[in-house]
Design a protein around this motif. Structure first.
Motif, PDB file in Angstrom:
ATOM      1  N   THR A 234      18.554  -4.562   5.398  1.00 25.72           N
ATOM      2  CA  THR A 234      17.723  -4.598   6.440  1.00 25.72           C
ATOM      3  C   THR A 234      17.260  -6.234   6.819  1.00 25.72           C
ATOM      4  OG1 THR A 234      15.530  -4.379   5.347  1.00 25.72           O
ATOM      5  CG2 THR A 234      16.355  -2.329   5.900  1.00 25.72           C
ATOM      6  N   VAL A 235      16.985  -6.529   8.052  1.00 29.58           N
ATOM      7  CA  VAL A 235      16.342  -7.654   8.408  1.00 29.58           C
ATOM      8  C   VAL A 235      14.855  -7.388   8.766  1.00 29.58           C
ATOM      9  CG1 VAL A 235      16.797  -9.393  10.215  1.00 29.58           C
ATOM     10  CG2 VAL A 235      18.731  -8.082   9.443  1.00 29.58           C
ATOM     11  N   ASP A 236      14.137  -8.382   8.151  1.00 28.20           N
ATOM     12  CA  ASP A 236      12.870  -8.328   8.443  1.00 28.20           C
ATOM     13  C   ASP A 236      12.443  -9.319   9.857  1.00 28.20           C
ATOM     14  OD1 ASP A 236      12.448  -7.075   6.120  1.00 28.20           O
ATOM     15  OD2 ASP A 236      11.579  -8.715   5.157  1.00 28.20           O
TER      16      ASP A 236
ATOM     17  N   ALA B 198      13.687 -13.164  13.280  1.00 26.92           N
ATOM     18  CA  ALA B 198      14.285 -13.050  11.945  1.00 26.92           C
ATOM     19  C   ALA B 198      13.811 -13.874  10.937  1.00 26.92           C
ATOM     20  CB  ALA B 198      15.956 -12.846  12.006  1.00 26.92           C
TER      21      ALA B 198
ATOM     22  N   ARG C 190      14.052  -9.883  -1.667  1.00 24.65           N
ATOM     23  CA  ARG C 190      14.068 -10.292  -0.181  1.00 24.65           C
ATOM     24  C   ARG C 190      14.465 -11.999  -0.047  1.00 24.65           C
ATOM     25  NH1 ARG C 190       9.757 -12.929   3.289  1.00 24.65           N
ATOM     26  NH2 ARG C 190       9.626 -11.755   5.342  1.00 24.65           N
TER      27      ARG C 190
ATOM     28  N   ARG D 106      18.288   0.519  10.558  1.00 26.90           N
ATOM     29  CA  ARG D 106      17.426   0.564   9.506  1.00 26.90           C
ATOM     30  C   ARG D 106      16.162  -0.427   9.591  1.00 26.90           C
ATOM     31  NH1 ARG D 106      21.871  -0.509   5.896  1.00 26.90           N
ATOM     32  NH2 ARG D 106      22.749   1.450   5.288  1.00 26.90           N
ATOM     33  N   SER D 107      16.755  -1.345  10.107  1.00 27.45           N
ATOM     34  CA  SER D 107      15.455  -2.647  10.518  1.00 27.45           C
ATOM     35  C   SER D 107      14.350  -2.056  11.747  1.00 27.45           C
ATOM     36  CB  SER D 107      16.089  -3.784  10.950  1.00 27.45           C
ATOM     37  OG  SER D 107      17.004  -4.092   9.841  1.00 27.45           O
TER      38      SER D 107
ATOM     39  N   VAL E  97      16.336 -11.128   4.995  1.00 25.84           N
ATOM     40  CA  VAL E  97      16.891  -9.758   4.718  1.00 25.84           C
ATOM     41  C   VAL E  97      16.469  -9.282   3.201  1.00 25.84           C
ATOM     42  CG1 VAL E  97      18.765 -10.462   5.958  1.00 25.84           C
ATOM     43  CG2 VAL E  97      18.822 -11.039   3.649  1.00 25.84           C
ATOM     44  N   GLN E  98      16.429  -7.947   3.320  1.00 25.80           N
ATOM     45  CA  GLN E  98      16.481  -7.064   2.137  1.00 25.80           C
ATOM     46  C   GLN E  98      17.815  -6.538   1.515  1.00 25.80           C
ATOM     47  OE1 GLN E  98      13.424  -6.847   0.849  1.00 25.80           O
ATOM     48  NE2 GLN E  98      11.921  -7.264   2.514  1.00 25.80           N
TER      49      GLN E  98
END
Length: 470
Positions: free
Chosen positions: A223-225, A231, A245, A266-267, A234-235
């Motif tokens: 995923t991207v936070d 942004a 992370r 997913r993000s 990334v996870q």
């Protein structure tokens, strides 16, 4: 290659974090300023060319698909350092100017937010780096510079066809005919080139590598936070389940159209075009027996292109078709004295992307829903097949059509580019709408299809996108 552990990668902030290591990811990084520190996060491992020859297709992804089309369909992706660059066929045509303006010129599909001329200087850069061989500078498609290297030797059938019409031209290729790699062996086993003549990220690494690059292998971006329209990180997850992370000032997704879409879904990205409009070219093989024209003896597996149903063709009701002349592997006749009187042609047709062909998530993993090609593509193929007798300068004694529509292994359209989030996912520099430091690279950004292979254009789009990162 500066390899890092998960602990080392997560212990610092990065200027740029890039998911993937194939065409889109590596060409994007190559275009970035030298002072930036870059982290590549690659799900696969680094396999040498010798390892790939020994193990073949062992790293091919298994992607779940619900196919309601009634016809067999495959989606091909490889997980290793360099990704699909290790297994492509090496054909490097540009898109046609008309591919960018289907809506305004023919009233179908969508226009791209960029033009042929916008991309032309970046095609030139990519062709130089890939060492494309292609021949004359006065190609059907406009060029501001000649191809870096001369074309492969034409087959006997190529010579006869080119004498008849200027719409038959040499096929631009990333299989070497000069430059830093071995010459093409023309044996038709190009998926894993036995002599390493075909450009890959591995054999092009010395020219491509960014001075600030580091690499984390065996690790998948999940995923991207995103916070406050930016942004932040990334996870990631390793094969053995470890998670972390990774923080970056700029994030770029360069996996492929399926996995890029899955990461964004997913993000929590909400966009009606995200995951939709999955498409690729359709392809059929033609065996054409001739009275006089003989084939073979060309300098590569595929040596020619025919633009008769692509250049200056009406695309309002039927798809455009690019013809390839196939030199190897060989197909011969059994009649005494005519064993070489056979042309093997490959017809590749574009299609109009449909929202129903899409990628979605189930149990947090990507699933493809495929309803098939449109009648538009089928009409394009029929127009080309019916028109073959008019463009072959010889008596056709037999014409055999393989009715199976083959996969091209080109994953396109799931995060299409366009002017706004109302109808597209990324802008003309491949930035996610509303998140200017998140780049979503690759052919998933293609808003429409083209008969031409996408790899050169993927590379050029990445070079163009990298210009806006400072």
């Amino acid at each position: 290659m500066r390899l890092l552990s998960l602990e080392q990668a997560s212990a610092r902030d990065w200027d740029v974090v890039i998911a993937g290591s194939s065409f889109s990811a590596m060409f994007f990084a190559h275009g970035l300023p030298d002072h930036l520190n870059i982290l590549f996060v690659e799900k696969g491992q680094d396999y040498s060319h010798a390892d790939q020859i020994a193990h073949g297709w062992a790293v091919r992804e298994k992607i779940e698909q619900r196919n309601s089309s009634g016809a067999h369909k495959e989606w091909v992706a490889f997980t290793l350092f360099g990704g699909n660059s290790n297994y492509w066929w090496g054909n490097t045509p540009r898109l046609h100017p008309d591919d960018f303006i289907l809506k305004s010129k023919f009233g179908i599909g969508e226009d791209w937010p960029i033009t042929y001329d916008d991309l032309e200087p970046f095609w030139i850069q990519a062709e130089e780096m890939i060492e494309v061989c292609g021949g004359q500078s006065d190609h059907i498609l406009p060029r501001s510079a000649p191809f870096p290297y001369p074309p492969h030797a034409p087959s006997r059938s190529d010579i006869a066809l080119r004498e008849d019409s200027p719409l038959w031209v040499p096929l631009p290729s990333a299989t070497s005919n000069g430059g830093s790699r071995a010459r093409c062996c023309a044996n038709g086993v190009c998926r894993i080139c036995p002599v390493d003549a075909k450009f890959t990220i591995l054999n092009g690494f010395e020219r491509l590598e960014h001075p600030g690059a580091h690499y984390l292998l065996g690790t998948e971006v999940r995923t991207v936070d995103i916070e406050g329209g930016q942004a932040r990180a990334v996870q990631v997850k390793t094969a053995d389940g470890a998670e972390a992370r990774l923080r970056g000032n700029t994030i770029a997704l360069g996996t492929n159209g399926i996995f890029n879409a899955a990461i964004l879904l997913r993000s929590g990205i909400k966009n009606k075009a995200l995951g939709a409009y999955l498409h690729e070219q359709g392809e059929v093989d033609i065996i054409l027996d001739t009275a006089k024209i003989k084939a073979f003896y060309g300098g590569a597996s595929e040596t020619g292109h025919g633009y008769h149903f692509y250049h200056d063709i009406d695309r309002s009701e039927a798809g455009a078709v690019l013809i390839e002349t196939v030199n190897a592997p060989v197909s011969i006749r059994r009649e005494q004295g005519k064993w070489a009187n056979r042309l093997h042609l490959r017809l590749t047709v574009d299609d109009i992307p449909m929202a129903e062909n899409r990628v979605l998530l189930e149990d947090d993993e990507p699933v493809i829903e495929w309803v098939g090609y449109t009648d538009y593509a089928m009409r394009g193929l029929r127009r080309a097949i019916d028109g073959l007798p008019d463009i072959i300068p010889d008596t056709i004694e037999d014409l055999i059509v393989d009715e199976k529509i083959r996969t091209q292994a080109h994953i396109q359209g799931t995060h299409r580019m366009g002017p706004s989030a109302e109808s597209s996912v990324v802008d003309d520099r491949l930035r996610l709408h509303g998140v200017p430091n998140l780049f979503v690279l690759g052919s998933g950004a293609f808003p429409t299809c083209s008969p031409a292979n996408p790899s050169l254009t993927i590379s050029a789009l990445s070079l163009r996108a990298s210009e806006v990162v400072t």
